[in-house]
Design a protein around this motif. Structure first.
Motif, PDB file in Angstrom:
ATOM      1  N   TYR A   9       0.917  -1.152   0.340  1.00 47.00           N
ATOM      2  CA  TYR A   9       0.120   0.332   0.361  1.00 47.00           C
ATOM      3  C   TYR A   9       0.832   1.194  -0.032  1.00 47.00           C
ATOM      4  CZ  TYR A   9      -4.028   2.782   0.418  1.00 47.00           C
ATOM      5  OH  TYR A   9      -5.551   3.581   0.680  1.00 47.00           O
ATOM      6  N   ARG A  10       0.537   2.546  -0.554  1.00 45.00           N
ATOM      7  CA  ARG A  10       0.317   3.541   0.032  1.00 45.00           C
ATOM      8  C   ARG A  10       1.575   3.655   0.905  1.00 45.00           C
ATOM      9  NH1 ARG A  10      -4.465   7.920  -2.201  1.00 45.00           N
ATOM     10  NH2 ARG A  10      -3.979   7.873  -4.595  1.00 45.00           N
ATOM     11  N   GLY A  11       2.897   4.431   1.269  1.00 46.95           N
ATOM     12  CA  GLY A  11       3.095   4.672   2.771  1.00 46.95           C
ATOM     13  C   GLY A  11       3.864   3.681   2.983  1.00 46.95           C
ATOM     14  N   GLY A  13       6.181   2.142   1.643  1.00 48.35           N
ATOM     15  CA  GLY A  13       8.188   2.237   1.770  1.00 48.35           C
ATOM     16  C   GLY A  13       8.699   2.178   0.246  1.00 48.35           C
ATOM     17  N   LYS A  14       7.883   1.507  -0.906  1.00 54.12           N
ATOM     18  CA  LYS A  14       8.637   0.725  -2.287  1.00 54.12           C
ATOM     19  C   LYS A  14       9.354   1.714  -2.874  1.00 54.12           C
ATOM     20  CE  LYS A  14       4.094   1.020  -3.464  1.00 54.12           C
ATOM     21  NZ  LYS A  14       3.066   1.611  -2.845  1.00 54.12           N
ATOM     22  N   SER A  15       9.769   3.062  -2.717  1.00 59.09           N
ATOM     23  CA  SER A  15      10.369   3.580  -3.652  1.00 59.09           C
ATOM     24  C   SER A  15      11.272   4.082  -2.501  1.00 59.09           C
ATOM     25  CB  SER A  15      10.205   5.232  -4.058  1.00 59.09           C
ATOM     26  OG  SER A  15       9.037   5.072  -4.695  1.00 59.09           O
ATOM     27  N   THR A  32       6.778   2.873 -10.867  1.00 56.88           N
ATOM     28  CA  THR A  32       5.821   3.089 -12.045  1.00 56.88           C
ATOM     29  C   THR A  32       5.407   4.627 -11.990  1.00 56.88           C
ATOM     30  OG1 THR A  32       4.333   1.285 -11.054  1.00 56.88           O
ATOM     31  CG2 THR A  32       6.025   0.116 -12.448  1.00 56.88           C
ATOM     32  N   ASP A  33       5.116   5.164 -11.223  1.00 52.53           N
ATOM     33  CA  ASP A  33       4.780   6.045 -11.298  1.00 52.53           C
ATOM     34  C   ASP A  33       5.263   6.546 -11.631  1.00 52.53           C
ATOM     35  OD1 ASP A  33       2.163   5.682  -9.840  1.00 52.53           O
ATOM     36  OD2 ASP A  33       2.828   5.985  -7.735  1.00 52.53           O
ATOM     37  N   ASP A  34       6.690   6.648 -11.534  1.00 55.01           N
ATOM     38  CA  ASP A  34       7.645   8.093 -12.340  1.00 55.01           C
ATOM     39  C   ASP A  34       7.360   7.495 -13.897  1.00 55.01           C
ATOM     40  OD1 ASP A  34       8.513   8.900 -10.156  1.00 55.01           O
ATOM     41  OD2 ASP A  34      10.509   7.753  -9.784  1.00 55.01           O
ATOM     42  N   PHE A  56      -6.314   6.664 -15.410  1.00 54.34           N
ATOM     43  CA  PHE A  56      -4.926   6.243 -14.798  1.00 54.34           C
ATOM     44  C   PHE A  56      -4.199   4.386 -14.775  1.00 54.34           C
ATOM     45  CE2 PHE A  56      -2.086   5.178 -10.842  1.00 54.34           C
ATOM     46  CZ  PHE A  56      -1.450   5.546 -10.777  1.00 54.34           C
ATOM     47  N   ARG A  57      -5.018   3.590 -14.013  1.00 49.36           N
ATOM     48  CA  ARG A  57      -5.543   2.289 -14.426  1.00 49.36           C
ATOM     49  C   ARG A  57      -4.394   1.462 -15.332  1.00 49.36           C
ATOM     50  NH1 ARG A  57      -4.214   2.005  -9.753  1.00 49.36           N
ATOM     51  NH2 ARG A  57      -5.426   2.743  -8.411  1.00 49.36           N
ATOM     52  N   ASP A  58      -5.500   2.238 -17.048  1.00 49.35           N
ATOM     53  CA  ASP A  58      -4.817   1.597 -18.362  1.00 49.35           C
ATOM     54  C   ASP A  58      -3.586   2.151 -18.065  1.00 49.35           C
ATOM     55  OD1 ASP A  58      -7.279   1.235 -18.870  1.00 49.35           O
ATOM     56  OD2 ASP A  58      -8.221   2.821 -20.357  1.00 49.35           O
ATOM     57  N   GLY A  79       3.109   0.317  -8.173  1.00 45.43           N
ATOM     58  CA  GLY A  79       2.332   2.434  -7.586  1.00 45.43           C
ATOM     59  C   GLY A  79       1.280   1.063  -6.744  1.00 45.43           C
ATOM     60  N   GLY A  80       0.896   1.531  -5.317  1.00 46.23           N
ATOM     61  CA  GLY A  80      -0.005   0.312  -4.871  1.00 46.23           C
ATOM     62  C   GLY A  80      -1.046   0.187  -4.714  1.00 46.23           C
ATOM     63  N   GLY A  81      -2.300   0.165  -6.287  1.00 44.84           N
ATOM     64  CA  GLY A  81      -3.043  -0.416  -6.324  1.00 44.84           C
ATOM     65  C   GLY A  81      -2.500  -1.213  -7.876  1.00 44.84           C
ATOM     66  N   THR A 120       1.173  15.486  -4.602  1.00 46.42           N
ATOM     67  CA  THR A 120       0.864  15.436  -6.496  1.00 46.42           C
ATOM     68  C   THR A 120       0.451  13.603  -6.344  1.00 46.42           C
ATOM     69  OG1 THR A 120       2.942  15.391  -5.899  1.00 46.42           O
ATOM     70  CG2 THR A 120       1.960  17.622  -7.227  1.00 46.42           C
ATOM     71  N   ARG A 121       1.062  12.691  -5.672  1.00 47.99           N
ATOM     72  CA  ARG A 121       0.899  11.552  -6.329  1.00 47.99           C
ATOM     73  C   ARG A 121      -0.653  10.555  -5.910  1.00 47.99           C
ATOM     74  NH1 ARG A 121       6.098   9.207  -7.427  1.00 47.99           N
ATOM     75  NH2 ARG A 121       6.694   9.976  -9.273  1.00 47.99           N
ATOM     76  N   ARG A 122      -0.712  11.489  -4.568  1.00 46.73           N
ATOM     77  CA  ARG A 122      -1.964  10.118  -4.111  1.00 46.73           C
ATOM     78  C   ARG A 122      -3.732  10.688  -4.112  1.00 46.73           C
ATOM     79  NH1 ARG A 122       3.107   8.582  -0.320  1.00 46.73           N
ATOM     80  NH2 ARG A 122       3.741   7.053  -1.047  1.00 46.73           N
ATOM     81  N   PRO A 123      -3.780  10.854  -5.070  1.00 47.97           N
ATOM     82  CA  PRO A 123      -5.625  11.722  -5.037  1.00 47.97           C
ATOM     83  C   PRO A 123      -6.193  10.261  -4.279  1.00 47.97           C
ATOM     84  CG  PRO A 123      -5.065  10.362  -7.003  1.00 47.97           C
ATOM     85  CD  PRO A 123      -4.036  10.855  -5.826  1.00 47.97           C
ATOM     86  N   GLN A 140      -9.541  -4.497   1.237  1.00 51.49           N
ATOM     87  CA  GLN A 140      -9.973  -5.110  -0.291  1.00 51.49           C
ATOM     88  C   GLN A 140      -8.598  -5.345  -0.793  1.00 51.49           C
ATOM     89  OE1 GLN A 140     -11.613  -1.239  -2.453  1.00 51.49           O
ATOM     90  NE2 GLN A 140     -12.790  -0.890  -1.513  1.00 51.49           N
ATOM     91  N   ARG A 141      -7.447  -4.877  -0.695  1.00 51.71           N
ATOM     92  CA  ARG A 141      -6.194  -5.687  -1.201  1.00 51.71           C
ATOM     93  C   ARG A 141      -5.289  -6.283  -0.291  1.00 51.71           C
ATOM     94  NH1 ARG A 141      -4.359   0.456  -3.184  1.00 51.71           N
ATOM     95  NH2 ARG A 141      -6.375   1.000  -4.326  1.00 51.71           N
ATOM     96  N   GLU A 142      -5.547  -6.826   0.854  1.00 53.95           N
ATOM     97  CA  GLU A 142      -4.260  -7.462   2.059  1.00 53.95           C
ATOM     98  C   GLU A 142      -4.045  -8.632   0.860  1.00 53.95           C
ATOM     99  OE1 GLU A 142      -5.033  -6.517   5.897  1.00 53.95           O
ATOM    100  OE2 GLU A 142      -2.874  -5.442   6.099  1.00 53.95           O
TER     101      GLU A 142
HETATM  102  C1  S3P Z   1      -1.892   3.860  -5.358  1.00 55.13           C
HETATM  103  C2  S3P Z   1      -1.053   4.212  -5.073  1.00 55.13           C
HETATM  104  C3  S3P Z   1       0.064   5.554  -5.748  1.00 55.13           C
HETATM  105  C4  S3P Z   1      -0.341   5.591  -7.220  1.00 55.13           C
HETATM  106  C5  S3P Z   1      -1.878   5.938  -6.815  1.00 55.13           C
HETATM  107  C6  S3P Z   1      -2.672   5.781  -7.295  1.00 55.13           C
HETATM  108  C7  S3P Z   1      -3.354   3.498  -5.164  1.00 55.13           C
HETATM  109  O1  S3P Z   1       1.159   4.866  -5.745  1.00 55.13           O
HETATM  110  O2  S3P Z   1      -0.050   4.986  -8.200  1.00 55.13           O
HETATM  111  O3  S3P Z   1      -2.081   7.164  -7.288  1.00 55.13           O
HETATM  112  O4  S3P Z   1      -4.111   2.647  -5.680  1.00 55.13           O
HETATM  113  O5  S3P Z   1      -2.517   3.216  -3.883  1.00 55.13           O
HETATM  114  P1  S3P Z   1       2.054   4.916  -4.231  1.00 55.13           P
HETATM  115  O6  S3P Z   1       1.550   2.983  -3.422  1.00 55.13           O
HETATM  116  O7  S3P Z   1       3.489   5.022  -4.726  1.00 55.13           O
HETATM  117  O8  S3P Z   1       1.540   5.702  -3.283  1.00 55.13           O
END
Ligand code: S3P
Length: 175
Positions: A9-11, A13-15, A32-34, A56-58, A79-81, A120-123, A140-142
């Protein structure tokens, strides 16, 4: 062994971990976000605003496939999703091994709030956002992270360099 994909998930520490792990293993690193931002010339947040999460997913699927097709053995932070799409899960299974950086909702939320790139990265991914969103998304994701990952690191009580050592040890014994 192919590429190493960092999932979580976001946060989680993947990067940060990805950069350090790549250095330690003598591999190249990509996030992949970069790549999505580089390919589209805009921010993740602007893509969500203009095209919605589906748009975004596409773009993310294209970026995941492009990174996975690279020559050599890369460390790739997803990215987390990204794992939500079956096509991405197939791509990562075919091109390497996945490592799940697991964290509690409390620890992940804390790191998201402290990270200056979150705006900017995490709407928001839900109407309300905030801590409740983290809890909801994790529920939903675990199971999906668990399904794709060959190795899991519990990150809550570890520092980045300790996490890197755990992963590098695992990589060395599974190479
Ligand atoms: C997302 C995580 C983000 C980024 C986007 C969607 C998600 O990446 O891809 O905001 O759905 O969890 P990080 O996991 O690098 O923050």
């Amino acid at each position: 062994m192919g590429h190493l994909f960092l999932v979580g998930y976001r946060g989680s520490g993947k990067s940060t971990i990805g950069h350090q792990l790549a250095e330690r293993l003598g591999r190249q690193f990509v996030d992949t976000d970069d790549e999505i931002e580089r390919m589209s010339g805009t921010s993740v947040k602007q893509i969500f605003e203009a095209e919605g999460e589906a748009g975004f997913r596409d773009r993310e699927q294209v970026a995941v496939a492009e990174c996975a097709s690279r020559d050599g053995q890369w460390v790739i932070a997803l990215g987390g999703g990204a794992i939500l799409r079956a096509e991405n899960r197939k791509t990562i299974k075919e091109h390497g091994k996945s490592i799940w950086l697991h964290g509690s909702a409390e620890a992940l939320y804390q790191r998201i709030v402290e990270d200056s790139t979150s705006s900017t990265r995490r709407p928001d991914l839900s109407a309300g956002g905030g801590y409740e969103e983290v809890v909801e998304m994790l529920s939903q994701r675990e199971s999906i992270y668990a399904e794709v990952a060959e190795f899991t690191v519990e990150t809550d009580s570890l520092k980045p360099d300790q996490i890197v050592v755990e992963i590098a040890d695992w990589v060395e014994s599974n190479a």
